[in-house]
Design a protein around this motif. Structure first.
Motif, PDB file in Angstrom:
ATOM      1  N   UNK A  76      28.311  10.016  -7.095  1.00  0.00           N
ATOM      2  CA  UNK A  76      28.744   9.106  -8.155  1.00  0.00           C
ATOM      3  C   UNK A  76      30.112   8.529  -7.801  1.00  0.00           C
ATOM      4  N   UNK A  77      30.217   7.191  -7.842  1.00  0.00           N
ATOM      5  CA  UNK A  77      31.456   6.535  -7.449  1.00  0.00           C
ATOM      6  C   UNK A  77      31.875   5.516  -8.505  1.00  0.00           C
ATOM      7  N   UNK A  78      33.171   5.331  -8.641  1.00  0.00           N
ATOM      8  CA  UNK A  78      33.677   4.395  -9.637  1.00  0.00           C
ATOM      9  C   UNK A  78      33.200   2.977  -9.384  1.00  0.00           C
ATOM     10  N   UNK A  79      32.964   2.622  -8.135  1.00  0.00           N
ATOM     11  CA  UNK A  79      32.545   1.251  -7.825  1.00  0.00           C
ATOM     12  C   UNK A  79      31.183   0.919  -8.421  1.00  0.00           C
ATOM     13  N   UNK A  80      30.393   1.949  -8.768  1.00  0.00           N
ATOM     14  CA  UNK A  80      29.132   1.685  -9.435  1.00  0.00           C
ATOM     15  C   UNK A  80      29.325   0.824 -10.679  1.00  0.00           C
ATOM     16  N   UNK A  81      30.448   1.049 -11.379  1.00  0.00           N
ATOM     17  CA  UNK A  81      30.647   0.472 -12.708  1.00  0.00           C
ATOM     18  C   UNK A  81      31.566  -0.742 -12.706  1.00  0.00           C
TER      19      UNK A  81
ATOM     20  N   UNK B  44      12.121  14.085  -2.475  1.00  0.00           N
ATOM     21  CA  UNK B  44      12.290  12.661  -2.155  1.00  0.00           C
ATOM     22  C   UNK B  44      13.774  12.345  -2.011  1.00  0.00           C
ATOM     23  N   UNK B  45      14.079  11.153  -1.547  1.00  0.00           N
ATOM     24  CA  UNK B  45      15.483  10.747  -1.424  1.00  0.00           C
ATOM     25  C   UNK B  45      16.175  10.779  -2.782  1.00  0.00           C
ATOM     26  N   UNK B  46      15.472  10.332  -3.829  1.00  0.00           N
ATOM     27  CA  UNK B  46      16.074  10.323  -5.167  1.00  0.00           C
ATOM     28  C   UNK B  46      16.395  11.731  -5.656  1.00  0.00           C
ATOM     29  N   UNK B  47      15.603  12.713  -5.248  1.00  0.00           N
ATOM     30  CA  UNK B  47      15.829  14.085  -5.711  1.00  0.00           C
ATOM     31  C   UNK B  47      17.112  14.679  -5.133  1.00  0.00           C
ATOM     32  N   UNK B  48      17.693  14.017  -4.132  1.00  0.00           N
ATOM     33  CA  UNK B  48      18.906  14.520  -3.489  1.00  0.00           C
ATOM     34  C   UNK B  48      20.190  13.948  -4.099  1.00  0.00           C
ATOM     35  N   UNK B  49      20.058  13.173  -5.159  1.00  0.00           N
ATOM     36  CA  UNK B  49      21.246  12.657  -5.850  1.00  0.00           C
ATOM     37  C   UNK B  49      22.079  13.814  -6.378  1.00  0.00           C
TER      38      UNK B  49
ATOM     39  N   UNK C  77      22.323  -9.961 -16.122  1.00  0.00           N
ATOM     40  CA  UNK C  77      22.568  -9.474 -14.770  1.00  0.00           C
ATOM     41  C   UNK C  77      22.479  -7.959 -14.772  1.00  0.00           C
ATOM     42  N   UNK C  78      21.876  -7.403 -13.725  1.00  0.00           N
ATOM     43  CA  UNK C  78      21.705  -5.948 -13.661  1.00  0.00           C
ATOM     44  C   UNK C  78      21.944  -5.454 -12.237  1.00  0.00           C
ATOM     45  N   UNK C  79      22.540  -4.303 -12.145  1.00  0.00           N
ATOM     46  CA  UNK C  79      22.784  -3.629 -10.869  1.00  0.00           C
ATOM     47  C   UNK C  79      21.941  -2.354 -10.855  1.00  0.00           C
ATOM     48  N   UNK C  80      21.233  -2.139  -9.776  1.00  0.00           N
ATOM     49  CA  UNK C  80      20.363  -0.967  -9.642  1.00  0.00           C
ATOM     50  C   UNK C  80      21.002   0.034  -8.690  1.00  0.00           C
ATOM     51  N   UNK C  81      21.153   1.267  -9.174  1.00  0.00           N
ATOM     52  CA  UNK C  81      21.718   2.345  -8.353  1.00  0.00           C
ATOM     53  C   UNK C  81      20.617   3.358  -8.069  1.00  0.00           C
ATOM     54  N   UNK C  82      20.424   3.719  -6.822  1.00  0.00           N
ATOM     55  CA  UNK C  82      19.403   4.710  -6.525  1.00  0.00           C
ATOM     56  C   UNK C  82      19.424   5.119  -5.061  1.00  0.00           C
ATOM     57  N   UNK C  83      18.608   6.114  -4.743  1.00  0.00           N
ATOM     58  CA  UNK C  83      18.469   6.604  -3.377  1.00  0.00           C
ATOM     59  C   UNK C  83      17.031   6.395  -2.930  1.00  0.00           C
TER      60      UNK C  83
ATOM     61  N   UNK D  27      24.670  14.845 -11.710  1.00  0.00           N
ATOM     62  CA  UNK D  27      25.019  13.490 -11.297  1.00  0.00           C
ATOM     63  C   UNK D  27      24.953  12.531 -12.482  1.00  0.00           C
ATOM     64  N   UNK D  28      23.901  12.638 -13.287  1.00  0.00           N
ATOM     65  CA  UNK D  28      23.772  11.764 -14.455  1.00  0.00           C
ATOM     66  C   UNK D  28      24.866  12.057 -15.462  1.00  0.00           C
ATOM     67  N   UNK D  29      25.178  13.328 -15.635  1.00  0.00           N
ATOM     68  CA  UNK D  29      26.248  13.702 -16.585  1.00  0.00           C
ATOM     69  C   UNK D  29      27.589  13.110 -16.152  1.00  0.00           C
ATOM     70  N   UNK D  30      27.905  13.222 -14.876  1.00  0.00           N
ATOM     71  CA  UNK D  30      29.153  12.658 -14.354  1.00  0.00           C
ATOM     72  C   UNK D  30      29.157  11.137 -14.504  1.00  0.00           C
ATOM     73  N   UNK D  31      28.035  10.507 -14.201  1.00  0.00           N
ATOM     74  CA  UNK D  31      27.954   9.048 -14.299  1.00  0.00           C
ATOM     75  C   UNK D  31      28.173   8.584 -15.733  1.00  0.00           C
ATOM     76  N   UNK D  32      27.567   9.269 -16.696  1.00  0.00           N
ATOM     77  CA  UNK D  32      27.734   8.882 -18.101  1.00  0.00           C
ATOM     78  C   UNK D  32      29.188   9.018 -18.538  1.00  0.00           C
ATOM     79  N   UNK D  33      29.805  10.111 -18.156  1.00  0.00           N
ATOM     80  CA  UNK D  33      31.219  10.316 -18.506  1.00  0.00           C
ATOM     81  C   UNK D  33      32.114   9.275 -17.838  1.00  0.00           C
ATOM     82  N   UNK D  34      31.878   9.027 -16.559  1.00  0.00           N
ATOM     83  CA  UNK D  34      32.707   8.083 -15.823  1.00  0.00           C
ATOM     84  C   UNK D  34      32.572   6.673 -16.392  1.00  0.00           C
ATOM     85  N   UNK D  35      31.353   6.294 -16.752  1.00  0.00           N
ATOM     86  CA  UNK D  35      31.131   4.963 -17.321  1.00  0.00           C
ATOM     87  C   UNK D  35      31.916   4.798 -18.622  1.00  0.00           C
ATOM     88  N   UNK D  36      31.857   5.785 -19.477  1.00  0.00           N
ATOM     89  CA  UNK D  36      32.567   5.669 -20.757  1.00  0.00           C
ATOM     90  C   UNK D  36      34.075   5.660 -20.550  1.00  0.00           C
ATOM     91  N   UNK D  37      34.556   6.424 -19.568  1.00  0.00           N
ATOM     92  CA  UNK D  37      35.987   6.418 -19.269  1.00  0.00           C
ATOM     93  C   UNK D  37      36.450   5.035 -18.817  1.00  0.00           C
TER      94      UNK D  37
END
Length: 315
Positions: free
Chosen positions: A108-113, A98-103, A38-44, A135-145
């Protein structure tokens, strides 16, 4: 969105194009669903027909896209592949603004994980905009937390940013992952010319528990604190399109290794890594057999039959 000329030759003279959905993280996520995960895709995405098609395609492949964001003031990103009949295809990106460039980090939200075991990111998203690396840095840290393991594929795209920024940013993200997935060319870009074993040692010193070094047709080498695992490549008779092979490799590896976090911290780790690399080498090689980044990827049953040398009944 990916557009590819329907005939080989210079893109300037192509009268017809085929359209599909692609992108490194997307390719990995689809590969994982094909392999029974199972996989969840996060993006803009833009609030445009291309964004609609992306969501329909990913949902059709079994991905959870419920947390995707639609942006009414920025378009869905595009890129084009050009086949000239020799060498790797040329790739042209149209992702600026693009929309993705505006991330940004604020997205980044806890509900992602929630309910997830693992986060996979690449070095492409950090190159897309002013706030995407944070954004990626925050996401990586939040996921590990939150107890997730994290994999990071540098997926170097020189056309997206200057070399110093790319090197500095990618190296800053290595300590935030548990599994680092560089190719040989990317390892050389980050650390200079060294032996595969030296790359494995130096990257492990930065913090990951596992390094999987991709060597193309020569296979891969896996490194943990206790083991070095060399797995030969899976031979194919011809190569149609190399784009997406690294993503298929990542999907094959993660399909074996993603599980309880404690498995990455016990004596089981080398065994998991060896099985994962064997599957990853085959899956990556098979991705070179068709045009498009993921459409021809086999299912789990098809892959297992190939790895066991069984012939599939087709009629």
């Amino acid at each position: 969105m990916l557009f590819q000329p329907m005939t080989e030759g210079p893109i300037a003279y192509a009268p017809l194009y085929g359209q599909s959905v692609a992108g490194s993280e997307t390719n990995v996520a689809i590969g994982l669903t094909r392999l029974g995960k199972q996989a969840r895709w996060i993006g803009r995405l833009g609030e445009d027909p291309f964004g609609d098609l992306v969501l329909r395609t990913l949902a059709g492949e079994g991905l959870d896209v419920g947390l995707a964001v639609r942006d009414s003031s920025a378009p869905t990103g595009l890129f084009f592949k050009e086949f000239k009949g020799y060498g790797d295809p040329n790739v042209y990106f149209y992702r600026a603004r693009s929309a993705a460039s505006r991330l940004t980090a604020a997205d980044v939200r806890e509900e992602w994980f929630a309910g997830a075991k693992h986060l996979h990111v690449t070095g492409i998203t950090p190159a897309l905009g002013d706030g995407t690396a944070d954004a990626i840095r925050i996401a990586m840290n939040m996921a590990r937390e939150q107890g997730l393991t994290v994999s990071f594929d540098p997926n170097l795209r020189r056309k997206l940013w200057d070399e110093k920024t790319a090197r500095d940013t990618l190296l800053s993200l290595v300590p935030l992952c548990d599994l680092f997935l560089p190719g040989a060319e990317e390892a050389e870009f980050l650390l200079g010319e060294m032996s595969p074993d030296a790359y494995g040692h130096d990257f492990l010193q930065m913090g990951p528990s596992v390094v999987a070094l991709k060597l193309g047709e020569d296979g891969s080498v896996g490194f943990t604190g206790d083991a070095i695992l060399r797995v030969p490549g899976y031979r194919v008779e011809r190569v149609v399109d190399t784009v997406g092979a690294g993503d298929a490799f990542a999907a094959g590896l993660l399909s074996v290794m993603v599980g309880p976090t404690e498995d990455w911290r016990t004596e089981r780790l080398p065994e998991l890594l060896l099985r994962g690399l064997e599957r990853a080498n085959v899956y990556g090689a098979l991705a070179t057999q068709f045009k498009g980044d993921w459409s021809g990827l086999p299912s789990l049953s098809e892959l297992e039959a190939l790895m066991q040398g069984k012939r599939q009944t087709t009629r």
